[in-house]
Enzyme design. Structure first.
Site, PDB file in Angstrom:
ATOM      1  NE  ARG A  24      -3.797  -0.231   2.219  1.00  0.00           N
ATOM      2  CZ  ARG A  24      -4.640   0.003   3.223  1.00  0.00           C
ATOM      3  NH1 ARG A  24      -4.650  -0.798   4.272  1.00  0.00           N
ATOM      4  NH2 ARG A  24      -5.448   1.018   3.164  1.00  0.00           N
ATOM      5  CG  ASP A  82     -13.557   2.006   5.629  1.00  0.00           C
ATOM      6  OD1 ASP A  82     -12.725   1.893   4.711  1.00  0.00           O
ATOM      7  OD2 ASP A  82     -13.291   2.546   6.720  1.00  0.00           O
TER       8      ASP A  82
HETATM    9  C1  S3P Z   1      -9.554   5.620   8.228  1.00  0.00           C
HETATM   10  C2  S3P Z   1      -9.676   6.307   7.059  1.00  0.00           C
HETATM   11  C3  S3P Z   1     -10.009   5.660   5.784  1.00  0.00           C
HETATM   12  C4  S3P Z   1     -10.595   4.280   5.993  1.00  0.00           C
HETATM   13  C5  S3P Z   1      -9.829   3.460   6.991  1.00  0.00           C
HETATM   14  C6  S3P Z   1      -9.775   4.168   8.333  1.00  0.00           C
HETATM   15  C7  S3P Z   1      -9.224   6.384   9.453  1.00  0.00           C
HETATM   16  O1  S3P Z   1      -8.846   5.539   5.003  1.00  0.00           O
HETATM   17  O2  S3P Z   1     -10.675   3.585   4.765  1.00  0.00           O
HETATM   18  O3  S3P Z   1     -10.442   2.183   7.162  1.00  0.00           O
HETATM   19  O4  S3P Z   1      -9.382   5.849  10.561  1.00  0.00           O
HETATM   20  O5  S3P Z   1      -8.793   7.533   9.333  1.00  0.00           O
HETATM   21  P1  S3P Z   1      -8.281   6.789   4.119  1.00  0.00           P
HETATM   22  O6  S3P Z   1      -8.110   7.910   5.044  1.00  0.00           O
HETATM   23  O7  S3P Z   1      -7.008   6.321   3.538  1.00  0.00           O
HETATM   24  O8  S3P Z   1      -9.346   7.015   3.094  1.00  0.00           O
END
Ligand code: S3P
Length: 426
Positions: free
Chosen positions: A121, A313
């Site tokens: 990632r 999500d």
């Molecule tokens: C999260 C933000 C999201 C989400 C992840 C949790 C967080 O990711 O998909 O499961 O806790 O800030 P991104 O900020 O990369 O979109």
């Protein structure tokens, strides 16, 4: 592990789900750099949030974990210690991305790594702003974990996020805590704001004006008693299950209903879902309420633009709902799905097809016609927690027994998932 799911006649009962993953990570990290003790109640049981605790322990933070109650003895802004070994973020993008903001500002160097999925990632999205702040970070091929972080004094920046990402926003804000002066982050679309709420709760001076967040550096953070709401993204699996299995009626108690997360409820209600919200309260600035969901035909529709970002999500389980809906579901503007724990556009479409459901993969989403029957099948999580749970929900409506391969992945965010599902599915 293989999990067998038998079709359900209905879902019935009342459940309380584990603590919110996003909020748990933030409370643990902020408690560690606050002064004094914090007691966190209903801390997430997911492996991801325990990866965060493991990293913090390795950084010299003392803590006691008793079930879902975690007491953290904060070490203050300058109290973390050089770890004796590399930090292990496991499967957790939140751990590596948010903690890096803190690690970049330390007086010591360290390395942080993750499992095979996390190692694929991209981390350049946090490396860029942190480099502007004066951080020194090296990554495999310039963008993938492991990260080698050489601590350095950080300077405040004004950063316009190129993508909607609460993880990147949080990383910059956490770095900004250590910088003398004012750090500003501007987002293209408002992402989840748990960091902003938590930072204020711990005593930081932070203001939000529309999509612009301003944080005063070097605050005095103070330990707190904190209650984590149940995770709405985990509740999503039960909401969809109760909607698509006829005659269901399910109560889900004390769920986090932060408006930057509850787009899920707005969307479900807008397509005809039968969901009632009661007993609204606030804990530590986060709204909490009970949800009562009853099965109902839903229309389907389109998810795009800002709505896609807010539902990121929940899209795997909404794809399942789409196939069972009247008109089907089109998901667009969701290219971010390709760089989650798996390429979720591919793994969703693959599993839908295994169920005998027609689905079309788009570069930035998918098209799923409605009114489809689900056939008994062997399904595969591909090691992704949300795929394991989304397709267990689909299996409840199949015409026979389904097997979920690599079902243990669910424990990354929700180890109790199969037990609770067995308990409410009749
Ligand atoms: C999260 C933000 C999201 C989400 C992840 C949790 C967080 O990711 O998909 O499961 O806790 O800030 P991104 O900020 O990369 O979109």
């Amino acid at each position: 592990m293989e999990q067998i799911i038998t079709p359900a006649r209905r879902l019935f009962g009342a459940v309380r789900l584990p603590g919110d993953k996003s909020i748990s990570h933030r409370y643990a990290m902020l408690s560690s750099i606050a002064e004094g003790d914090s007691k966190i109640t209903n801390y997430s049981t997911g492996a991801d949030c325990h990866s965060t605790l493991g990293c913090l322990r390795a950084l010299g933070v003392a803590m006691e974990i008793e079930g879902t109650e975690v007491t953290i003895h904060g070490r203050g802004l300058d109290g973390l210690q050089a770890p004796a070994t590399d930090l292990d973020a496991g499967n957790s993008g939140s751990t590596i991305r948010m903690l890096s903001g803190i690690l970049a500002a330390q007086r010591f160097s360290c390395r942080i790594f993750g499992d095979e999925s996390l190692s694929r990632r991209p981390m350049d999205r946090i490396m860029r702003p942190l480099a502007q702040m004066g951080a020194r970070i090296e990554a495999r091929d310039g963008r993938y974990p492991p990260l080698a972080i050489t601590g350095a004094p950080l300077r405040p920046i004004e950063y316009v996020l190129p993508m909607p990402s609460a993880q990147v926003k949080t990383c910059v804000l956490f770095g900004g805590l250590f910088a003398e002066g004012v750090t500003v982050v501007e987002e293209p679309i408002r992402s989840r704001d748990h960091s902003e709420i938590a930072l204020r709760e711990f005593g930081a001076e932070l203001t939000v004006h529309k999509r612009r967040i301003t944080l005063q550096g070097r605050p005095r953070l103070t330990g707190r008693n904190l209650v984590v709401p149940s995770d709405l993204s985990s509740a999503a699996f039960f909401l969809v299950a109760a909607l698509i299995v006829p005659d269901s009626s399910l109560q889900i108690n004390a769920v986090g209903l932060n408006p930057t997360r509850s787009t899920l409820l707005d969307f479900l209600l807008s397509i005809g879902a039968n969901i009632r919200v009661t007993n609204l309260e606030q804990h530590n600035g986060e709204p909490i309420g009970d949800l009562l969901v009853r099965s109902a035909p839903v229309r389907g529709g389109e998810v795009s633009g800002e709505i896609t970002a807010a539902l990121i999500d929940e899209l795997p389980v909404l794809a399942v709902l789409g196939a069972a809906s009247e008109q089907g579901l089109v998901i667009r503007d969701a290219a971010e799905l390709r760089i989650k724990e798996t390429d979720r556009i591919r793994t969703v479409v693959d599993n839908l097809r295994r169920l005998g459901v027609a689905a079309e993969e788009l570069p930035d989403g998918m098209k799923i016609p409605g009114g489809q029957q689900f056939r008994a099948a062997r399904l595969d999580s591909y090691g992704d927690h949300r795929i394991a749970m989304a397709f267990s929900v689909a299996a409840l409506r199949a015409d026979g027994e389904c097997v979920i391969e690599n079902a243990e992945a669910a424990s990354v965010s929700f180890p109790e998932f199969f037990d609770i599902l067995c308990h409410v599915a009749e």
